[in-house]
Design an enzyme around this catalytic site. Structure first.
Site, PDB file in Angstrom:
ATOM      1  N   GLN A   1      37.153  37.444  58.783  1.00 19.45           N
ATOM      2  CA  GLN A   1      38.060  36.485  58.125  1.00 19.45           C
ATOM      3  C   GLN A   1      37.265  35.554  57.202  1.00 19.45           C
ATOM      4  O   GLN A   1      37.654  34.404  56.971  1.00 19.45           O
ATOM      5  CB  GLN A   1      38.851  35.682  59.164  1.00 19.45           C
ATOM      6  CG  GLN A   1      40.037  36.438  59.749  1.00 19.45           C
ATOM      7  CD  GLN A   1      41.067  36.822  58.679  1.00 19.45           C
ATOM      8  OE1 GLN A   1      41.246  36.145  57.665  1.00 19.45           O
ATOM      9  NE2 GLN A   1      41.750  37.939  58.905  1.00 19.45           N
ATOM     10  N   SER A   2      36.170  36.065  56.650  1.00 18.00           N
ATOM     11  CA  SER A   2      35.303  35.239  55.826  1.00 18.00           C
ATOM     12  C   SER A   2      35.975  34.795  54.530  1.00 18.00           C
ATOM     13  O   SER A   2      36.462  35.617  53.751  1.00 18.00           O
ATOM     14  CB  SER A   2      34.039  36.035  55.497  1.00 18.00           C
ATOM     15  OG  SER A   2      33.363  35.448  54.411  1.00 18.00           O
ATOM     16  N   ASN A   3      35.957  33.483  54.311  1.00 16.68           N
ATOM     17  CA  ASN A   3      36.429  32.959  53.026  1.00 16.68           C
ATOM     18  C   ASN A   3      35.448  33.309  51.917  1.00 16.68           C
ATOM     19  O   ASN A   3      35.842  33.534  50.777  1.00 16.68           O
ATOM     20  CB  ASN A   3      36.573  31.443  53.118  1.00 16.68           C
ATOM     21  CG  ASN A   3      37.615  31.033  54.134  1.00 16.68           C
ATOM     22  OD1 ASN A   3      38.771  31.428  54.017  1.00 16.68           O
ATOM     23  ND2 ASN A   3      37.220  30.269  55.135  1.00 16.68           N
TER      24      ASN A   3
END
Ligand SMILES: *Cc1c(COP(=O)(O)O)cnc(C)c1O
Length: 342
Positions: free
Chosen positions: A81-83
């Site tokens: 879920q890396s921005n």
């Protein structure tokens, strides 16, 4: 090649993909809910393409290097879920580069939140079983992926925030420190305290080194969303040292130059806590400001904890860095469904 801008704080060239300066918004209702004299929010969530966030300042510098190296394929790793990966996928699309994201499966493989956006933005996604971002195994996996592209005649460029790209990423946020101080001078005045939430700690390292370099007296407090304070502090000082050396700065960061609060990690990195969910609701309902329960919610909960502990005082003027991450909210509906506010 898109136009480059010379950054005055670091002397490095950067792209101008991020929409800068980001706004500094007063947040009087949130301030009074917290019992704070003055609170402003630095809106890094509005920093531009693909839904913004605190990684765009770093990408402007890192991608300038990638383009200078003739890269056509970007290869990186992070949690699923890396921005950062979503921002990179957006930047790659905009620049006409390919993007390969090698993501940690342990943080979830459902096509929601940022992972959904990675797909929409056209990134190639593979998963790794490595669970610790500091595990050297991941470096090997990234070079194997890059070697595969080289065999196809491509020019891959490896970006690893906690590795090869750290010094450049720190430069990105030193430039952010200068912008923050200019905003403050033109608006609410130089704050007593700046609060920023930490994952890797690179953006805080850049802010801290930037404040030191600019002789800014503001106290900087990092709220850890990932690592215990001692480990995070040591890593920030080491990474800032490498960046200062590379930039030829005379100042060096010491552990006394900033505080780390690690009371808000909760059940762990990438997992909402009751306090972060409550903080997301508080910001939403007082200011119409959308935080997320993984980073910025923990950051605001950390400001509340710092007020309780006396590290931040009620008469202080505070700037809270909204580092982005709102797309992550959509991957955590569960945390809100099972913890409805009264
Ligand atoms: C990455 C990220 C952070 C943490 O930044 P670091 O530089 O890794 O410490 C904070 N907030 C959001 C929304 C992020 O995406």
């Amino acid at each position: 090649m898109p136009p480059l801008v010379r950054d005055p704080t670091t002397g490095l060239d950067r792209l101008a993909l991020a929409h800068l300066p980001t706004p500094l918004d007063p947040a009087p209702k949130l301030a009074s809910a917290l019992g704070l004299a003055r609170l402003s929010v630095k809106r890094e969530d509005l920093s531009g393409y693909a839904l913004g966030g605190n990684k765009l300042r770093q990408l402007d510098f890192i991608l300038a290097e990638a383009l200078a190296a003739g890269a056509d394929t970007l290869v990186t790793t992070a949690g699923s879920q890396s921005n950062f990966c979503r921002s990179l996928a957006g930047a790659a699309a905009k620049l006409g580069l390919s993007c390969h994201l090698h993501l940690r499966a342990a943080t979830g493989t459902d096509l929601v939140g940022n992972l959904l956006l990675d797909e929409v933005l056209g990134a190639t996604v593979t998963f790794t079983q490595v669970t610790d971002p500091w595990d050297s195994q991941i470096v090997q996996e990234l070079s194997n992926i890059a070697a595969g592209y080289e065999q196809q005649g491509k020019k891959p460029f490896i970006i690893q925030l906690t590795g090869v790209s750290a010094a450049t990423a720190i430069a990105g946020w030193m430039s952010g420190a200068a912008e923050l101080m200019q905003d403050a001078e033109a608006g609410p005045g130089i704050p007593d305290v700046v609060i920023s939430v930490c994952g890797s700690g690179l953006s805080l390292a850049g802010l801290a080194l930037g404040f030191k370099h600019l002789s800014c007296p503001t106290r900087l407090i990092g709220i850890s969303a990932q690592q215990p304070a001692a480990r995070l502090k040591a890593w920030i000082v080491t990474a800032a040292d490498a960046a200062a050396t590379r930039l030829g700065l005379s100042c060096r960061l010491t552990p006394e130059d900033f505080d780390i609060v690690d009371s808000e990690i909760g059940p762990g990195y990438g997992k909402p806590s009751a306090a972060s969910v409550a903080a997301v609701r508080l910001a939403g309902r007082t200011e119409g400001l959308l935080l997320d329960p993984i980073y910025t919610g923990k950051g605001l909960a950390g400001l509340q904890a710092s007020l309780r502990s006396g590290l931040v005082r009620h008469e202080h003027s505070v700037i809270f860095v909204h580092s982005g991450g709102t797309p992550g909210l959509f991957a955590h509906a569960d945390a809100f469904g099972t913890d409805r506010a009264a």
